[in-house]
Design a protein around this motif. Structure first.
Motif, mmCIF file in Angstrom:
data_model
loop_
_atom_site.group_PDB
_atom_site.id
_atom_site.type_symbol
_atom_site.label_atom_id
_atom_site.label_comp_id
_atom_site.label_asym_id
_atom_site.label_seq_id
_atom_site.Cartn_x
_atom_site.Cartn_y
_atom_site.Cartn_z
ATOM 1 N N LEU A 157 0.864 -1.184 0.000
ATOM 2 C CA LEU A 157 0.000 0.000 0.000
ATOM 3 C C LEU A 157 0.895 1.227 0.000
ATOM 4 O O LEU A 157 1.768 1.379 0.858
ATOM 5 N N LEU A 158 0.680 2.101 -0.980
ATOM 6 C CA LEU A 158 1.484 3.311 -1.144
ATOM 7 C C LEU A 158 0.578 4.524 -0.974
ATOM 8 O O LEU A 158 -0.495 4.600 -1.582
ATOM 9 N N THR A 159 0.996 5.466 -0.141
ATOM 10 C CA THR A 159 0.244 6.709 0.029
ATOM 11 C C THR A 159 1.190 7.886 -0.117
ATOM 12 O O THR A 159 2.397 7.764 0.072
ATOM 13 N N CYS A 160 0.629 9.025 -0.472
ATOM 14 C CA CYS A 160 1.415 10.251 -0.592
ATOM 15 C C CYS A 160 0.628 11.389 0.023
ATOM 16 O O CYS A 160 -0.551 11.574 -0.276
ATOM 17 N N ALA A 166 0.018 14.890 -7.264
ATOM 18 C CA ALA A 166 -0.772 15.012 -8.501
ATOM 19 C C ALA A 166 0.069 14.670 -9.725
ATOM 20 O O ALA A 166 -0.449 14.330 -10.777
ATOM 21 N N ASP A 167 1.393 14.753 -9.584
ATOM 22 C CA ASP A 167 2.270 14.439 -10.705
ATOM 23 C C ASP A 167 2.383 12.940 -10.946
ATOM 24 O O ASP A 167 2.902 12.513 -11.965
ATOM 25 N N VAL A 168 1.924 12.135 -9.976
ATOM 26 C CA VAL A 168 2.041 10.680 -10.072
ATOM 27 C C VAL A 168 0.749 10.125 -10.663
ATOM 28 O O VAL A 168 -0.289 10.126 -10.005
ATOM 29 N N ASN A 169 0.784 9.665 -11.895
ATOM 30 C CA ASN A 169 -0.406 9.048 -12.460
ATOM 31 C C ASN A 169 -0.227 7.538 -12.519
ATOM 32 O O ASN A 169 0.888 7.029 -12.407
ATOM 33 N N ARG A 170 -1.325 6.845 -12.720
ATOM 34 C CA ARG A 170 -1.299 5.378 -12.657
ATOM 35 C C ARG A 170 -0.395 4.781 -13.732
ATOM 36 O O ARG A 170 0.316 3.806 -13.487
ATOM 37 N N GLY A 171 -0.414 5.359 -14.928
ATOM 38 C CA GLY A 171 0.414 4.819 -16.004
ATOM 39 C C GLY A 171 1.896 4.889 -15.695
ATOM 40 O O GLY A 171 2.635 3.927 -15.894
ATOM 41 N N GLN A 172 2.343 6.052 -15.185
ATOM 42 C CA GLN A 172 3.751 6.213 -14.842
ATOM 43 C C GLN A 172 4.148 5.272 -13.715
ATOM 44 O O GLN A 172 5.208 4.642 -13.761
ATOM 45 N N LEU A 173 3.282 5.187 -12.709
ATOM 46 C CA LEU A 173 3.594 4.339 -11.561
ATOM 47 C C LEU A 173 3.633 2.872 -11.964
ATOM 48 O O LEU A 173 4.518 2.119 -11.529
ATOM 49 N N TYR A 180 10.630 -2.516 -11.655
ATOM 50 C CA TYR A 180 11.223 -2.929 -10.373
ATOM 51 C C TYR A 180 10.897 -4.378 -10.053
ATOM 52 O O TYR A 180 11.756 -5.134 -9.588
ATOM 53 N N PHE A 181 9.650 -4.779 -10.292
ATOM 54 C CA PHE A 181 9.239 -6.147 -9.987
ATOM 55 C C PHE A 181 9.693 -7.134 -11.060
ATOM 56 O O PHE A 181 9.628 -8.344 -10.854
ATOM 57 N N CYS A 227 10.791 -3.965 0.156
ATOM 58 C CA CYS A 227 9.957 -2.778 0.344
ATOM 59 C C CYS A 227 10.808 -1.522 0.485
ATOM 60 O O CYS A 227 10.465 -0.463 -0.051
ATOM 61 N N LEU A 228 11.919 -1.630 1.192
ATOM 62 C CA LEU A 228 12.809 -0.485 1.351
ATOM 63 C C LEU A 228 13.377 -0.055 -0.008
ATOM 64 O O LEU A 228 13.473 1.133 -0.304
ATOM 65 N N GLY A 229 13.743 -1.038 -0.833
ATOM 66 C CA GLY A 229 14.242 -0.710 -2.171
ATOM 67 C C GLY A 229 13.184 -0.051 -3.031
ATOM 68 O O GLY A 229 13.468 0.904 -3.769
ATOM 69 N N LEU A 230 11.946 -0.540 -2.936
ATOM 70 C CA LEU A 230 10.850 0.040 -3.708
ATOM 71 C C LEU A 230 10.584 1.478 -3.277
ATOM 72 O O LEU A 230 10.360 2.367 -4.111
ATOM 73 N N TYR A 231 10.630 1.713 -1.979
ATOM 74 C CA TYR A 231 10.398 3.079 -1.484
ATOM 75 C C TYR A 231 11.470 4.028 -2.006
ATOM 76 O O TYR A 231 11.171 5.147 -2.442
ATOM 77 N N GLU A 232 12.732 3.610 -1.955
ATOM 78 C CA GLU A 232 13.815 4.462 -2.429
ATOM 79 C C GLU A 232 13.633 4.813 -3.902
ATOM 80 O O GLU A 232 13.890 5.943 -4.330
ATOM 81 N N LEU A 233 13.178 3.842 -4.696
ATOM 82 C CA LEU A 233 12.951 4.087 -6.117
ATOM 83 C C LEU A 233 11.842 5.107 -6.332
ATOM 84 O O LEU A 233 11.980 6.050 -7.113
ATOM 85 N N ILE A 234 10.722 4.942 -5.636
ATOM 86 C CA ILE A 234 9.579 5.850 -5.790
ATOM 87 C C ILE A 234 9.941 7.248 -5.307
ATOM 88 O O ILE A 234 9.633 8.250 -5.959
ATOM 89 N N ALA A 235 10.618 7.323 -4.151
ATOM 90 C CA ALA A 235 10.977 8.630 -3.591
ATOM 91 C C ALA A 235 11.971 9.376 -4.469
ATOM 92 O O ALA A 235 11.993 10.609 -4.485
ATOM 93 N N SER A 236 12.796 8.633 -5.214
ATOM 94 C CA SER A 236 13.753 9.281 -6.113
ATOM 95 C C SER A 236 13.116 9.706 -7.435
ATOM 96 O O SER A 236 13.649 10.545 -8.148
ATOM 97 N N GLU A 237 11.948 9.128 -7.734
ATOM 98 C CA GLU A 237 11.298 9.406 -9.020
ATOM 99 C C GLU A 237 10.408 10.643 -8.951
ATOM 100 O O GLU A 237 10.312 11.405 -9.909
ATOM 101 N N TRP A 238 9.729 10.851 -7.809
ATOM 102 C CA TRP A 238 8.800 11.972 -7.678
ATOM 103 C C TRP A 238 9.083 12.761 -6.407
ATOM 104 O O TRP A 238 9.571 12.213 -5.421
#
Length: 383
Positions: A157-160, A166-173, A180-181, A227-238
């Motif tokens: 579960l990812l929340t912001c 608003a810059d994060v859309n479903r297609g990009q994510l 990553y997966f 999960c920690l790796g996934l978070y780092e990737l998302i946080a670096s992207e947006w």
């Protein structure tokens, strides 16, 4: 693309630039390509243009050559070079390298529309059931997405909480998650700036068959690292403040609603008790869950009886020392290393806490009492 342009420019010795074409230029280039490859498919529609976002061939226009990169919002982006200065070998090299990095062809619009509608139906069903606090209902058969939720899966579960979400859309994510997966995942938007991610177990931790205590502990360790790796990737992207939680492998057909509720509660508890952390695990918040379930009046009564140590816990240095000390199982040497302080400095801080509270956190009973008091203070006094 800009990095590729710089490297190619150095290799071929010819000035290159990335250029956005007008819609008219984009359409004419597209039709030229269609006539060369499959004239009967050319229809000039915007849908056709969007459905085939990959140009296979370079195009010579006047005195320049265009190497198509990608299509966005009806505009083609190309790498442009002066055709007279570019040798045949250099042109072939650019063609080859660009073809390796440009996006693949998009899914037809009609297919995207059907999938999007099904995702929206599925999302609405989850939200409706959770709003009614129905956590024990299986996914109904009329939801087509149920067919993809077979076997054991890993839920995220990812929340912001940032306006930049608003810059994060479903297609990009979804594109980022697929990378990553290293495989397809199910991405379901829930509330505003909240996304449920479901991945096959084998994509995350493999498809082990053992279910003993040792394998369960190993699974949580792998999930934590993943999960920690996934978070780092998302946080670096947006740009934004993200929170991420993950649950153990489960069967979504029956337990999806209760799992989503658990992950929501996990993020809430993590944000409440550990404000500096952004990745939260349900198996690490058991005591916090118990504390939060205590009625407010009982919490305040306990704090009054245990002693008001608000001044102690409001000091950031003391609070950080205690949290690290408890996190490392009350190990003095390891805590000193983690805090980058001398062992004697840590002992001095612990002695100071004992003088102010009468509690020695190196003693098990006093450590438990201080830990409970600290958690109760976070959830009661901060309000």
């Amino acid at each position: 693309m800009e990095t590729l342009r710089n490297r190619l420019e150095q290799i071929v010795g010819v000035p290159l630039r990335i250029k956005q074409l007008t819609k008219q230029q984009t359409e004419s280039v597209y039709h030229q390509k269609e006539r060369q490859e499959s004239p009967q498919q050319t229809n000039g529609s915007n849908n056709a243009l969007e459905q085939d976002s990959v140009f296979r061939n370079s195009v010579v226009v006047d005195e320049v050559i265009w190497f198509p990169l990608y299509l966005k919002s009806g505009h083609a982006y190309v790498m442009e070079a002066p055709v007279q200065e570019l040798s045949s070998e250099a042109s072939q090299l650019i063609e080859l390298l660009v073809s390796q990095v440009r996006p693949k062809a998009t899914v037809p619009v009609s297919v995207q529309g059907d999938e999007e509608r099904e995702i929206q139906r599925f999302s609405a069903w989850i939200i409706d059931q959770l709003d009614q606090e129905r956590g024990d209902i299986e996914i109904p058969e009329d939801l087509e997405l149920k067919r993809r939720l077979t076997g054991e899966m890993i839920p995220f579960l990812l929340t912001c909480e940032s306006v930049h979400a608003a810059d994060v859309n479903r297609g990009q994510l979804k594109k980022l998650l697929k990378s990553y997966f290293d495989g397809e995942v199910v991405l379901v938007p829930l509330r505003s700036h909240e996304w449920l991610i479901l991945a096959k177990k084998e994509l995350v931790i493999g498809a082990g068959e053992e279910k003993d205590e040792e394998s369960a502990e190993s699974e949580t360790d792998m999930l934590s690292a993943f999960c920690l790796g996934l978070y780092e990737l998302i946080a670096s992207e947006w740009v934004g403040t993200f929170h991420l939680s993950v649950g153990p492998s489960f069967s979504p057909a029956k337990w999806l609603l209760s799992m989503v509720a658990l992950l929501r509660e996990t993020i809430f508890l993590g944000r409440t008790f550990h404000v500096a952390e952004h990745v939260h695990f349900p198996w690490e918040l058991l005591l916090e869950r118990l504390i939060y379930s205590i009625p407010v009046d009982q919490r305040r009564l306990f704090l009054e009886q245990a002693g008001d140590h608000g001044v102690l816990f409001s000091d950031n240095e003391t609070l950080s020392t205690l949290e690290t000390f408890f996190q490392l199982d009350c190990n003095v040497s390891e805590t000193a290393k983690r805090l980058y302080i001398h062992r004697n400095t840590l002992l001095y801080r612990l002695d100071k806490i004992k003088q102010e509270t009468g509690l020695d956190v190196r003693s098990f009973g006093d450590a438990v009492l201080v830990k409970l008091t600290m958690l109760l203070y976070k959830v009661t006094k901060r309000k």
